[in-house]
Design an enzyme around this catalytic site. Structure first.
Site, PDB file in Angstrom:
ATOM      1  N   MET A  20       0.847  -1.197   0.000  1.00 56.93           N
ATOM      2  CA  MET A  20       0.000   0.000   0.000  1.00 56.93           C
ATOM      3  C   MET A  20       0.884   1.250   0.000  1.00 56.93           C
ATOM      4  O   MET A  20       0.439   2.326   0.397  1.00 56.93           O
ATOM      5  CB  MET A  20      -0.936  -0.017   1.209  1.00 56.93           C
ATOM      6  CG  MET A  20      -1.893  -1.213   1.153  1.00 56.93           C
ATOM      7  SD  MET A  20      -3.421  -0.962   2.077  1.00 56.93           S
ATOM      8  CE  MET A  20      -2.783  -0.765   3.719  1.00 56.93           C
ATOM      9  N   HIS A  24       9.332   0.954   3.107  1.00 54.96           N
ATOM     10  CA  HIS A  24      10.477   1.060   4.012  1.00 54.96           C
ATOM     11  C   HIS A  24      11.355  -0.174   3.821  1.00 54.96           C
ATOM     12  O   HIS A  24      11.098  -1.006   2.919  1.00 54.96           O
ATOM     13  CB  HIS A  24      10.001   1.212   5.463  1.00 54.96           C
ATOM     14  CG  HIS A  24       8.977   0.185   5.862  1.00 54.96           C
ATOM     15  ND1 HIS A  24       9.257  -1.150   5.961  1.00 54.96           N
ATOM     16  CD2 HIS A  24       7.661   0.316   6.136  1.00 54.96           C
ATOM     17  CE1 HIS A  24       8.164  -1.802   6.323  1.00 54.96           C
ATOM     18  NE2 HIS A  24       7.175  -0.944   6.417  1.00 54.96           N
ATOM     19  N   ALA A  25      12.357  -0.315   4.700  1.00 49.81           N
ATOM     20  CA  ALA A  25      13.323  -1.410   4.524  1.00 49.81           C
ATOM     21  C   ALA A  25      12.665  -2.784   4.590  1.00 49.81           C
ATOM     22  O   ALA A  25      13.166  -3.748   4.006  1.00 49.81           O
ATOM     23  CB  ALA A  25      14.424  -1.292   5.575  1.00 49.81           C
ATOM     24  N   HIS A  27       9.787  -3.580   3.225  1.00 53.27           N
ATOM     25  CA  HIS A  27       9.343  -3.852   1.846  1.00 53.27           C
ATOM     26  C   HIS A  27      10.537  -4.151   0.950  1.00 53.27           C
ATOM     27  O   HIS A  27      10.455  -4.999   0.056  1.00 53.27           O
ATOM     28  CB  HIS A  27       8.598  -2.639   1.271  1.00 53.27           C
ATOM     29  CG  HIS A  27       7.312  -2.313   1.968  1.00 53.27           C
ATOM     30  ND1 HIS A  27       7.181  -1.241   2.806  1.00 53.27           N
ATOM     31  CD2 HIS A  27       6.115  -2.933   1.954  1.00 53.27           C
ATOM     32  CE1 HIS A  27       5.944  -1.206   3.280  1.00 53.27           C
ATOM     33  NE2 HIS A  27       5.271  -2.224   2.777  1.00 53.27           N
ATOM     34  N   GLN A  51     -10.001  -2.371   3.226  1.00 53.09           N
ATOM     35  CA  GLN A  51      -9.434  -2.956   4.439  1.00 53.09           C
ATOM     36  C   GLN A  51      -9.278  -1.959   5.588  1.00 53.09           C
ATOM     37  O   GLN A  51      -8.678  -2.273   6.609  1.00 53.09           O
ATOM     38  CB  GLN A  51      -8.122  -3.668   4.136  1.00 53.09           C
ATOM     39  CG  GLN A  51      -6.953  -2.786   3.744  1.00 53.09           C
ATOM     40  CD  GLN A  51      -5.772  -3.622   3.279  1.00 53.09           C
ATOM     41  OE1 GLN A  51      -5.744  -4.092   2.147  1.00 53.09           O
ATOM     42  NE2 GLN A  51      -4.788  -3.813   4.157  1.00 53.09           N
ATOM     43  N   LYS A 138       5.351 -10.314   9.570  1.00 49.69           N
ATOM     44  CA  LYS A 138       4.881  -9.371  10.591  1.00 49.69           C
ATOM     45  C   LYS A 138       3.362  -9.416  10.672  1.00 49.69           C
ATOM     46  O   LYS A 138       2.789  -9.452  11.746  1.00 49.69           O
ATOM     47  CB  LYS A 138       5.355  -7.966  10.274  1.00 49.69           C
ATOM     48  CG  LYS A 138       4.792  -6.991  11.252  1.00 49.69           C
ATOM     49  CD  LYS A 138       5.418  -5.650  11.135  1.00 49.69           C
ATOM     50  CE  LYS A 138       4.524  -4.641  11.798  1.00 49.69           C
ATOM     51  NZ  LYS A 138       3.318  -4.387  10.988  1.00 49.69           N
ATOM     52  N   ASP A 139       2.718  -9.416   9.494  1.00 48.72           N
ATOM     53  CA  ASP A 139       1.254  -9.542   9.453  1.00 48.72           C
ATOM     54  C   ASP A 139       0.935 -11.026   9.328  1.00 48.72           C
ATOM     55  O   ASP A 139       0.467 -11.491   8.279  1.00 48.72           O
ATOM     56  CB  ASP A 139       0.701  -8.743   8.271  1.00 48.72           C
ATOM     57  CG  ASP A 139       0.975  -7.262   8.431  1.00 48.72           C
ATOM     58  OD1 ASP A 139       0.477  -6.682   9.392  1.00 48.72           O
ATOM     59  OD2 ASP A 139       1.719  -6.697   7.609  1.00 48.72           O
ATOM     60  N   ILE A 161      11.499  -7.650   9.465  1.00 46.86           N
ATOM     61  CA  ILE A 161      12.697  -6.793   9.486  1.00 46.86           C
ATOM     62  C   ILE A 161      12.513  -5.787  10.636  1.00 46.86           C
ATOM     63  O   ILE A 161      11.436  -5.198  10.785  1.00 46.86           O
ATOM     64  CB  ILE A 161      12.878  -6.054   8.138  1.00 46.86           C
ATOM     65  CG1 ILE A 161      12.960  -7.063   6.990  1.00 46.86           C
ATOM     66  CG2 ILE A 161      14.120  -5.166   8.152  1.00 46.86           C
ATOM     67  CD1 ILE A 161      14.138  -8.026   7.051  1.00 46.86           C
ATOM     68  N   ARG A 172       3.423   2.538   9.879  1.00 43.29           N
ATOM     69  CA  ARG A 172       2.779   3.328  10.936  1.00 43.29           C
ATOM     70  C   ARG A 172       3.770   3.938  11.915  1.00 43.29           C
ATOM     71  O   ARG A 172       3.414   4.851  12.661  1.00 43.29           O
ATOM     72  CB  ARG A 172       1.842   2.442  11.760  1.00 43.29           C
ATOM     73  CG  ARG A 172       0.662   1.951  10.998  1.00 43.29           C
ATOM     74  CD  ARG A 172       0.046   0.763  11.717  1.00 43.29           C
ATOM     75  NE  ARG A 172      -1.041   0.229  10.941  1.00 43.29           N
ATOM     76  CZ  ARG A 172      -2.326   0.430  11.209  1.00 43.29           C
ATOM     77  NH1 ARG A 172      -2.671   1.134  12.248  1.00 43.29           N
ATOM     78  NH2 ARG A 172      -3.251  -0.077  10.431  1.00 43.29           N
TER      79      ARG A 172
HETATM   80  O1  PAF Z   1       0.093  -5.803   3.844  1.00 45.74           O
HETATM   81  C1  PAF Z   1      -0.330  -4.903   3.098  1.00 45.74           C
HETATM   82  O2  PAF Z   1       0.351  -3.909   2.825  1.00 45.74           O
HETATM   83  C2  PAF Z   1      -1.743  -5.000   2.532  1.00 45.74           C
HETATM   84  O3  PAF Z   1      -2.597  -5.619   3.440  1.00 45.74           O
HETATM   85  C3  PAF Z   1      -1.787  -5.697   1.158  1.00 45.74           C
HETATM   86  C4  PAF Z   1      -1.340  -7.133   1.252  1.00 45.74           C
HETATM   87  C5  PAF Z   1      -0.927  -4.937   0.177  1.00 45.74           C
HETATM   88  C6  PAF Z   1      -3.233  -5.695   0.626  1.00 45.74           C
HETATM   89  O4  PAF Z   1      -3.724  -4.412   0.468  1.00 45.74           O
END
Ligand code: PAF
EC number: 6.3.2.1
Length: 256
Positions: A20, A24-25, A27, A51, A138-139, A161, A172
């Protein structure tokens, strides 16, 4: 690197990193892992309205498109995909219902959140047809629910990370005050110092700026409370500092 809006210009069979933005590092590490799986790495940037619990939350989400594109270019990404809203959500596009565990933990605190996540991820997969897709641990609850709807797309799990003091990287974190940012280190420090749920809760309670939502040891498969015979236990934490929701988790030593 190409920046495109039209999915027709993207290579199917690629390694895919959905995001989204506000990259950051954490990603960047997903992008590097993607590069190990395909020559063609596609990163999507799409702030998915489905979401978010409220319009206010959606509006507050950080948007840094120029820096995002620069970071992607530096990490071997071949295509950045900026899909128009109408391509992702044509009129009357159905909202999917995420699996059972979507009702627990993050899903309990954020009703509808995971339905929005699986709807957008499935839509990305149907349009792009990637070979693999990379999701961060993390998620962890998101990762498990995405694995359930992945179909032919191979999901690669990427490790969390962390900042130097252990805080899990998140878009965030920049919303924390300097005091809040310093306090946030308690979450990972408590996770890594604790071998039981009560130790974890006690360690988290030592930080007055943190309001704990949950701090539990769960069975990774079912998300039910871990017991003596649980093969794969994960400690999971969520809470708020300065009104910012922070989550983290740690895989505990596995029973053989
Ligand atoms: O983890 C995220 O950044 C979001 O939930 C995703 C997987 C890009 C879906 O919008």
């Amino acid at each position: 690197m190409k920046v495109v809006t039209d999915v027709g210009q993207l290579p199917s069979g690629c390694a895919f990193v959905p995001t989204m933005g506000a990259l950051h590092a954490g990603h960047a590490s997903l992008m590097s892992i993607a590069k190990e799986h395909s020559e063609n790495v596609v990163v999507s940037i799409f702030v998915n309205p489905l979401q978010f619990e409220s319009a206010e939350d959606l509006a507050k989400y950080p948007r840094t498109p120029d820096a995002d594109i620069e970071l992607a270019a530096m990490h071997g990404v071949t295509h950045v995909w900026l899909p128009p809203h109408a391509d992702i959500y044509p009129k009357d596009h159905p909202v999917l219902t995420a699996g059972q565990i979507s009702q627990l933990y993050e899903g309990k605190s954020r009703p509808g959140h995971f339905d929005g996540v699986v709807t957008v991820v499935r839509r990305f997969f149907d349009l792009l047809k990637p070979g693999t897709a990379i999701f961060g641990e993390k998620d962890f609850q998101q990762l498990k629910l995405v694995e359930e709807i992945a179909g032919d797309v191979k999901i690669i799990r990427a490790p969390i990370i962390r900042e130097a003091d252990g805080l899990a990287m998140s878009s965030r974190n920049i919303r924390l005050t300097p005091e809040g940012r310093a306090a946030a280190a308690v979450i990972s420090q408590a996770l890594f110092a604790s071998e039981t749920e009560s130790e974890l809760r006690k360690a988290l309670a030592s930080q007055p700026l943190l309001t704990v939502d949950y701090a539990d040891f769960i069975d990774e498969e079912s998300f039910l409370p871990a017991g003596g015979d649980t093969a794969h236990t994960r400690a999971i934490v969520a809470g708020w500092i300065n009104g910012v929701r922070l989550i983290d988790n740690r895989q505990m030593v596995q029973r053989s």
